[in-house]
Design a protein around this motif. Structure first.
Motif, mmCIF file in Angstrom:
data_model
loop_
_atom_site.group_PDB
_atom_site.id
_atom_site.type_symbol
_atom_site.label_atom_id
_atom_site.label_comp_id
_atom_site.label_asym_id
_atom_site.label_seq_id
_atom_site.Cartn_x
_atom_site.Cartn_y
_atom_site.Cartn_z
ATOM 1 N N THR B 47 0.842 -1.054 -0.036
ATOM 2 C CA THR B 47 -0.039 -0.091 0.273
ATOM 3 C C THR B 47 1.033 1.378 -0.198
ATOM 4 N N ASP B 75 -6.671 0.220 3.724
ATOM 5 C CA ASP B 75 -5.832 0.415 2.434
ATOM 6 C C ASP B 75 -6.209 1.403 1.397
ATOM 7 N N GLU B 120 -4.075 -4.620 -5.555
ATOM 8 C CA GLU B 120 -3.248 -5.167 -4.480
ATOM 9 C C GLU B 120 -4.090 -6.469 -3.871
HETATM 10 MG MG LIG Z 1 -2.045 -3.191 2.105
#
Ligand SMILES: [Mg+2]
Ligand SMILES: Nc1nc2c(ncn2[C@@H]2O[C@H](COP(=O)(O)OP(=O)(O)O)[C@@H](O)[C@H]2O)c(=O)[nH]1
Ligand SMILES: [Zn+2]
Lengths: 113, 221
Positions: B47, B75, B120
């Motif tokens: 992140t 996040d 992610e």
């Molecule tokens: Mg993360």
């Protein structure tokens, strides 16, 4: 623990086939698992009876066929079975990224009662 | 026993996921969109890297981000307000993203006008390895604080990496990071991968990461 979702996917496909075959019960389900498939066999064994519960596969046996890794050394043009995490060619020592087999994660076969 | 019926399959257990991933990739190609799947252990700095990347590339590359997380949207909150569209995909306890979760996330995100899509993944070096999300490339991070032998411990995932980022390089000295040993481990386990050393904190090495991304952008459609 993604082995639960993997077992569930395999059982789903097997049960769909068993239903197609007139709803016969599943006695054995065989998976082919490569050493690089990213699954832990013990976790599959653990998850299997749980995901079978209440389906045509309830009470069936899970059998795993393990597929070892084979790679190709491009400089040498030869296949080999690597040892450990670094797939170094036994002839020239160069690590190989050409994985010929070992990533399999396949539903191989079922036995219907 | 005699009347048992044997049925042969030889089909991928994750065939459904693979099919959906292939459809996603085809859609990305049709739209001229480059998609990258970012993976690491929890806390390796995914992140933080993306926060910095979005800020530095704002106004240059239209970017969308899907953030996978077990339960929270912390996040995604960190990534908002940096010029990119960001959508949180909560996996409800699943330890990895699957292609259908990406599909659902994209419906919320919208792909119109984007040239770069960053996913992610959930922090995990095991389970995401087997799940294709339709990405064009996989980026695996490991930080200097995790130990030089991380690739040797998680070879299955590292062997699928296109790029390995050694992260938090600003901390290398403090943790007495043995650089040669770590790079040898990456090269031994993942000779197919490029390797870059970066810090999201100081910005060290990030120009190479951006160049890597730019080289892979597809021509505008
Ligand atoms: Mg993360
Ligand atoms: N010193 C330093 N700390 C970092 C760096 N990148 C991330 N961190 C810290 O590492 C922790 C985990 O980072 P995060 O981005 O949340 O990791 P993720 O779980 O992989 O997304 C946070 O406390 C970050 O501030 C870096 O490049 N240098
Ligand atoms: Zn060789």
């Amino acid at each position: 623990m993604h082995e639960v979702s993997i077992c569930a996917a395999a059982v789903r496909a097997a049960v769909a086939k068993a239903e197609e075959m007139g709803g016969r019960r599943i006695a054995v389900l065989r998976l082919r698992i490569g050493a690089l498939a990213g699954v832990v066999p013990e976790a599959l064994d653990f998850a299997y009876p749980v995901v079978c519960r209440g389906t045509l596969a309830e009470g069936s046996r899970l059998e795993l066929e393990h597929v070892p890794v084979r790679c190709l050394c491009e400089p040498c043009g030869k296949e080999f079975s690597p040892q450990g995490a670094v797939y170094a060619c036994p002839s020239c020592g160069v690590p190989s990224a050409r994985i010929v087999s070992g990533r399999e994660l396949e539903l191989a076969q079922i036995e219907l009662e | 026993m005699e009347d048992r019926l044997i049925v042969d399959f030889a089909q991928a257990v994750l065939a459904e996921n693979d099919r959906m991933a292939a459809a996603l990739r085809a859609e990305f190609d049709r739209r001229g969109l480059f998609c990258v799947n970012v993976l690491s252990s929890p806390g390796a700095g995914k992140t933080a890297l993306l926060e910095r990347t979005l800020a530095d590339l704002a106004g240059q590359i239209p970017t969308g981000v899907l953030v996978g997380d077990l339960a929270t949207d912390h996040d995604a909150a960190r990534l908002r307000g940096k010029g990119a569209r960001v959508v949180q995909v909560t996996t409800d306890g699943y330890c990895h993203l699957e292609a259908n979760m990406v599909r659902a996330g994209l419906d919320a995100l919208g792909l119109d006008g984007l040239r770069l899509l960053i996913v992610e993944n959930v922090g995990n070096l095991v389970c995401p390895a087997s799940h294709d999300l339709g990405e064009h490339a996989r980026v695996v991070l490991f930080s200097v604080t995790e130990g030089e032998d991380k690739p040797l411990k998680y070879p299955t995932l590292f062997k699928t990496a296109d790029l390995v980022l050694v992260s938090k390089i600003d901390l290398a000295e403090a943790v007495e990071f043995r650089r040669e040993e770590a790079l040898a481990a990456v090269y031994g386990v993942a000779p197919q991968a490029e390797v870059l050393e970066v810090s999201a904190k100081t910005g060290s090495g990030l120009e190479h990461w951006y160049a890597w991304l730019r080289e892979r952008l597809q021509p505008r459609v």
